[in-house]
Design a protein around this motif. Structure first.
Motif, PDB file in Angstrom:
ATOM      1  N   THR A 173     -51.229   6.955   5.415  1.00 28.93           N
ATOM      2  CA  THR A 173     -50.285   6.829   6.520  1.00 28.93           C
ATOM      3  C   THR A 173     -50.053   8.184   7.179  1.00 28.93           C
ATOM      4  N   VAL A 174     -49.563   8.121   8.394  1.00 30.02           N
ATOM      5  CA  VAL A 174     -49.149   9.320   9.114  1.00 30.02           C
ATOM      6  C   VAL A 174     -47.688   9.134   9.479  1.00 30.02           C
ATOM      7  N   LEU A 190     -51.462   4.363  10.670  1.00 25.76           N
ATOM      8  CA  LEU A 190     -52.275   4.332   9.458  1.00 25.76           C
ATOM      9  C   LEU A 190     -53.574   5.096   9.653  1.00 25.76           C
ATOM     10  N   ILE A 191     -54.055   5.704   8.578  1.00 32.34           N
ATOM     11  CA  ILE A 191     -55.344   6.389   8.572  1.00 32.34           C
ATOM     12  C   ILE A 191     -56.396   5.371   8.121  1.00 32.34           C
ATOM     13  N   VAL A 192     -57.427   5.194   8.940  1.00 33.75           N
ATOM     14  CA  VAL A 192     -58.472   4.216   8.645  1.00 33.75           C
ATOM     15  C   VAL A 192     -59.815   4.924   8.549  1.00 33.75           C
ATOM     16  N   GLY A 202     -49.141  -5.296   9.998  1.00 29.99           N
ATOM     17  CA  GLY A 202     -48.577  -5.130   8.659  1.00 29.99           C
ATOM     18  C   GLY A 202     -49.598  -4.828   7.585  1.00 29.99           C
ATOM     19  N   ALA A 203     -50.646  -4.078   7.927  1.00 30.47           N
ATOM     20  CA  ALA A 203     -51.677  -3.708   6.952  1.00 30.47           C
ATOM     21  C   ALA A 203     -51.110  -2.703   5.958  1.00 30.47           C
ATOM     22  N   GLY A 204     -51.780  -2.605   4.816  1.00 25.04           N
ATOM     23  CA  GLY A 204     -51.339  -1.670   3.794  1.00 25.04           C
ATOM     24  C   GLY A 204     -52.492  -0.886   3.222  1.00 25.04           C
ATOM     25  N   ASP A 205     -52.186   0.073   2.367  1.00 17.29           N
ATOM     26  CA  ASP A 205     -53.190   0.938   1.759  1.00 17.29           C
ATOM     27  C   ASP A 205     -54.266   0.107   1.062  1.00 17.29           C
ATOM     28  N   GLY A 206     -55.525   0.415   1.358  1.00 17.18           N
ATOM     29  CA  GLY A 206     -56.650  -0.271   0.743  1.00 17.18           C
ATOM     30  C   GLY A 206     -57.145  -1.498   1.490  1.00 17.18           C
ATOM     31  N   ASP A 207     -56.364  -2.027   2.423  1.00 18.96           N
ATOM     32  CA  ASP A 207     -56.794  -3.210   3.173  1.00 18.96           C
ATOM     33  C   ASP A 207     -58.015  -2.904   4.033  1.00 18.96           C
ATOM     34  N   ILE A 208     -58.893  -3.886   4.156  1.00 22.93           N
ATOM     35  CA  ILE A 208     -59.980  -3.826   5.132  1.00 22.93           C
ATOM     36  C   ILE A 208     -59.422  -4.432   6.413  1.00 22.93           C
ATOM     37  N   VAL A 209     -59.558  -3.680   7.512  1.00 22.06           N
ATOM     38  CA  VAL A 209     -58.930  -4.090   8.767  1.00 22.06           C
ATOM     39  C   VAL A 209     -59.920  -4.077   9.923  1.00 22.06           C
ATOM     40  N   LYS A 263     -61.540 -10.311   0.114  1.00 23.89           N
ATOM     41  CA  LYS A 263     -60.298  -9.608  -0.236  1.00 23.89           C
ATOM     42  C   LYS A 263     -59.805  -9.996  -1.628  1.00 23.89           C
ATOM     43  N   ALA A 264     -59.961 -11.257  -1.989  1.00 23.83           N
ATOM     44  CA  ALA A 264     -59.487 -11.721  -3.292  1.00 23.83           C
ATOM     45  C   ALA A 264     -60.235 -11.046  -4.447  1.00 23.83           C
ATOM     46  N   LYS A 265     -61.450 -10.570  -4.195  1.00 20.98           N
ATOM     47  CA  LYS A 265     -62.262  -9.939  -5.239  1.00 20.98           C
ATOM     48  C   LYS A 265     -62.318  -8.419  -5.095  1.00 20.98           C
ATOM     49  N   ASP A 266     -61.623  -7.874  -4.115  1.00 20.93           N
ATOM     50  CA  ASP A 266     -61.662  -6.438  -3.848  1.00 20.93           C
ATOM     51  C   ASP A 266     -60.869  -5.697  -4.907  1.00 20.93           C
ATOM     52  N   ASP A 267     -61.530  -4.860  -5.693  1.00 20.77           N
ATOM     53  CA  ASP A 267     -60.849  -4.119  -6.749  1.00 20.77           C
ATOM     54  C   ASP A 267     -60.563  -2.684  -6.332  1.00 20.77           C
ATOM     55  N   TYR A 268     -60.524  -2.412  -5.046  1.00 19.84           N
ATOM     56  CA  TYR A 268     -60.298  -1.053  -4.548  1.00 19.84           C
ATOM     57  C   TYR A 268     -59.006  -0.461  -5.101  1.00 19.84           C
ATOM     58  N   GLY A 269     -57.916  -1.199  -5.025  1.00 15.04           N
ATOM     59  CA  GLY A 269     -56.631  -0.695  -5.498  1.00 15.04           C
ATOM     60  C   GLY A 269     -56.646  -0.384  -6.984  1.00 15.04           C
ATOM     61  N   THR A 270     -57.249  -1.251  -7.769  1.00 11.84           N
ATOM     62  CA  THR A 270     -57.346  -1.040  -9.217  1.00 11.84           C
ATOM     63  C   THR A 270     -58.194   0.184  -9.524  1.00 11.84           C
ATOM     64  N   ALA A 271     -59.343   0.301  -8.835  1.00 15.23           N
ATOM     65  CA  ALA A 271     -60.231   1.439  -9.065  1.00 15.23           C
ATOM     66  C   ALA A 271     -59.561   2.751  -8.672  1.00 15.23           C
ATOM     67  N   GLN A 272     -58.798   2.747  -7.590  1.00 14.52           N
ATOM     68  CA  GLN A 272     -58.108   3.957  -7.148  1.00 14.52           C
ATOM     69  C   GLN A 272     -57.049   4.388  -8.162  1.00 14.52           C
ATOM     70  N   LYS A 273     -56.289   3.425  -8.685  1.00 13.32           N
ATOM     71  CA  LYS A 273     -55.257   3.752  -9.675  1.00 13.32           C
ATOM     72  C   LYS A 273     -55.877   4.316 -10.944  1.00 13.32           C
ATOM     73  N   GLU A 274     -57.015   3.750 -11.380  1.00 12.27           N
ATOM     74  CA  GLU A 274     -57.689   4.247 -12.569  1.00 12.27           C
ATOM     75  C   GLU A 274     -58.207   5.658 -12.327  1.00 12.27           C
ATOM     76  N   LYS A 275     -58.748   5.897 -11.130  1.00  9.66           N
ATOM     77  CA  LYS A 275     -59.264   7.230 -10.782  1.00  9.66           C
ATOM     78  C   LYS A 275     -58.145   8.258 -10.783  1.00  9.66           C
ATOM     79  N   GLU A 276     -56.988   7.901 -10.220  1.00 11.35           N
ATOM     80  CA  GLU A 276     -55.857   8.817 -10.153  1.00 11.35           C
ATOM     81  C   GLU A 276     -55.288   9.115 -11.539  1.00 11.35           C
ATOM     82  N   SER A 277     -55.291   8.115 -12.411  1.00  9.11           N
ATOM     83  CA  SER A 277     -54.732   8.329 -13.756  1.00  9.11           C
ATOM     84  C   SER A 277     -55.625   9.245 -14.609  1.00  9.11           C
ATOM     85  N   CYS A 278     -56.903   9.350 -14.249  1.00  8.03           N
ATOM     86  CA  CYS A 278     -57.822  10.244 -14.967  1.00  8.03           C
ATOM     87  C   CYS A 278     -57.643  11.701 -14.544  1.00  8.03           C
ATOM     88  N   ASN A 279     -57.044  11.922 -13.391  1.00  6.88           N
ATOM     89  CA  ASN A 279     -56.883  13.301 -12.879  1.00  6.88           C
ATOM     90  C   ASN A 279     -55.679  13.983 -13.415  1.00  6.88           C
TER      91      ASN A 279
END
Length: 112
Positions: free
Chosen positions: A9-10, A25-27, A49-56, A96-112
């Motif tokens: 977001t900006v 939003l940053i796309v 009303g898009a949110g982080d990780g959505d394909i738009v 969208k129902a199978k998009d694991d982008y949000g899960t993958a991002q959270k796992e990546k962030e928790s490793c840092n």
């Protein structure tokens, strides 16, 4: 038309009056077959009303100001749809129902 993933977001306190109350939003544009990121980030007015990780779906240029709400904004990019799925040549490239982008991002962030 541009297909991209919302990356962030900006927030701008001081801006022209016509942008007051708008969500920015940053796309990151993506290839619609491989979903690899391509090109430079763009800043879009969010009209749906898009949110982080959505394909738009984004319109740009004068087309970005053609909806009832976007015509009041001084912007070259506008989000006017959140993608549920994409099928090309009878092959589903995105769901969208199978998009694991949000899960993958959270796992990546928790490793840092």
């Amino acid at each position: 038309m541009l297909i991209g993933r919302v990356k962030g977001t900006v927030v701008s306190t001081n801006k022209v009056n016509k942008l007051t109350g708008s969500k920015l939003l940053i796309v990151q544009p993506v290839d619609i077959e491989t979903f690899e990121e391509k090109g430079e980030y763009v800043i879009c007015i969010d009209d749906v009303g898009a949110g982080d990780g959505d394909i738009v779906m984004c319109a740009y240029g004068s087309s970005a100001r053609q909806t009832d709400t976007s015509k009041k904004y001084a912007s070259d990019y506008s989000i006017y749809g959140i993608v549920d799925y994409i099928t090309i040549k009878e092959k589903q490239t995105y769901d969208k129902a199978k998009d694991d982008y949000g899960t993958a991002q959270k796992e990546k962030e928790s490793c840092n």
